[in-house]
Scaffold this motif. Sequence first.
Motif, PDB file in Angstrom:
ATOM      1  N   SER A  81     -28.578 -23.291 -30.075  1.00 14.65           N
ATOM      2  CA  SER A  81     -28.220 -21.982 -29.810  1.00 14.65           C
ATOM      3  C   SER A  81     -29.006 -21.098 -31.064  1.00 14.65           C
ATOM      4  CB  SER A  81     -26.406 -21.867 -30.570  1.00 14.65           C
ATOM      5  OG  SER A  81     -26.435 -20.802 -30.663  1.00 14.65           O
ATOM      6  N   GLU A  82     -29.366 -20.062 -30.233  1.00 12.87           N
ATOM      7  CA  GLU A  82     -30.131 -19.118 -31.074  1.00 12.87           C
ATOM      8  C   GLU A  82     -29.281 -18.355 -32.340  1.00 12.87           C
ATOM      9  OE1 GLU A  82     -33.666 -18.320 -31.241  1.00 12.87           O
ATOM     10  OE2 GLU A  82     -33.421 -20.371 -30.214  1.00 12.87           O
ATOM     11  N   ASP A  83     -27.877 -18.401 -31.750  1.00 10.65           N
ATOM     12  CA  ASP A  83     -26.974 -17.580 -32.775  1.00 10.65           C
ATOM     13  C   ASP A  83     -26.718 -18.612 -33.831  1.00 10.65           C
ATOM     14  OD1 ASP A  83     -27.229 -15.198 -31.057  1.00 10.65           O
ATOM     15  OD2 ASP A  83     -25.763 -15.933 -30.051  1.00 10.65           O
ATOM     16  N   ASP A  84     -26.586 -19.861 -33.699  1.00 15.52           N
ATOM     17  CA  ASP A  84     -26.054 -20.761 -34.642  1.00 15.52           C
ATOM     18  C   ASP A  84     -27.284 -21.815 -34.835  1.00 15.52           C
ATOM     19  OD1 ASP A  84     -24.854 -22.601 -36.224  1.00 15.52           O
ATOM     20  OD2 ASP A  84     -23.179 -22.801 -35.083  1.00 15.52           O
ATOM     21  N   ARG A  85     -27.895 -21.779 -35.794  1.00 18.92           N
ATOM     22  CA  ARG A  85     -29.272 -22.572 -35.872  1.00 18.92           C
ATOM     23  C   ARG A  85     -28.764 -23.796 -36.621  1.00 18.92           C
ATOM     24  NH1 ARG A  85     -34.507 -21.117 -35.446  1.00 18.92           N
ATOM     25  NH2 ARG A  85     -34.707 -19.200 -34.098  1.00 18.92           N
TER      26      ARG A  85
ATOM     27  N   THR B 277     -23.755 -23.048 -26.345  1.00 18.33           N
ATOM     28  CA  THR B 277     -22.811 -23.408 -27.085  1.00 18.33           C
ATOM     29  C   THR B 277     -22.409 -24.801 -26.391  1.00 18.33           C
ATOM     30  OG1 THR B 277     -21.110 -22.291 -25.520  1.00 18.33           O
ATOM     31  CG2 THR B 277     -21.822 -21.253 -27.274  1.00 18.33           C
TER      32      THR B 277
END
Length: 423
Positions: free
Chosen positions: A374-378, A423
Amino acid sequence: MSYFAEQNVVGSLLMDGDAIERVAAILEPEMFTAELLGLVYLEYLRGYENGYTVNLVTVRERLGGDKYPGSVVAEALKECVSVTVTSAQVKSYAEAVRDDYKAAQVGKLLAATRVTAVGVNDQIGKLLTDLEALRDDKAAKAKTLAQIVAEYQNSYFCERPGGIKVGIPHLDDMIGGLEGGDVIVIGARPAVGKSALVTQITTNLAEQGKKIGFYNLEMSDKQLYERFVASQSGLGLTRIRRAVKFLGDEEKRFKKANDALAGRSNIVISTGAKTVSEIRAESRHMGFDVIVIDYLQLIRSDTFYRGNRVAEVGAISKAIKALAMELQIPIILLSQLNRASEGRETREPSMSELRESGDIEQDASVIILLWNMSEDDRSKKGCKIEKNRQGETGKMELRFDGDQMRFRDAGEWQEPAEECPFT
């Protein structure tokens, strides 16, 4: 004669450390009949190949222990010096030790040879091959299938040690342990966490009592130290690098981590650009259980390829595989990936994206690929065993704390939901 010659070799080195230059290409530690003297010679050989000074004090410090107490080592070294008149004859004595070793090996070969009328020509041929290899200071590599069967058949369907574990349970289950001669490639795009993963694996291996040669061609000693401290202490890397004073229990954790790392003499770190031949020269007498190289594309070639980078990296890959086979230890090799996976919705890479060489795919025993799910959750990392010669392939999810430089097993792989691919 052999023991006296061995004493004179060691005595010459104690009198003149530079004498190792004259005998390093002649004599190997296993050629000594006296184990203690062979260990002393090994210390001088390691110093010569790795560029550090060995003397009487360092030898006594490194060999002292339960098997050879300091008083025993000191007495043996004293006797070596007393029987050695001059270091000028060190080469002659080294040749005498080598020739005595060869004579003993010939005796063993002849004693082990059972010649029968059936297959006599093959038996003679095998004996001649072994004798010629011994004459040329080489090991005979060819074995009959019957010899291989006799060597390994009793090692199966019984209690036996498995391969070396990397310390991440699901990953260990899939790989089945690291074995001698394996090249394990860990590939990822920059900033995904492959260096952090291999730092954690190195720490885990050291805690198992393994000796690791850690070749980092990208970072300085200081940067590596910071990563090891962060991983060991649980303190954030940013905090370690920028804080001006301790808060809470930070001082206790920082000191405890440093105390633990100070005892890690089984992690030997080498930094700066190197060729495979330089890595071989530095590592072949160090007794490593595992070698880690970070990373492939920074290794310098021994040969100039006139701009053909693919051929150059391919030759380096094959040389690393040859080194793993020669030393019979696993080599963990990090590699960059090209940008192809960044164009996919899932960002999941394949081994065809190992940068600059398809030879890596062929030479590796195991290929592990990492990517950001995920780019939002590394913190969510995909981990895929893309190739595994001796085990299963598959995927798993890892969780990564970038500030503490630590991965943990997140369990079974969960396919991303269609409506949200990250996700």
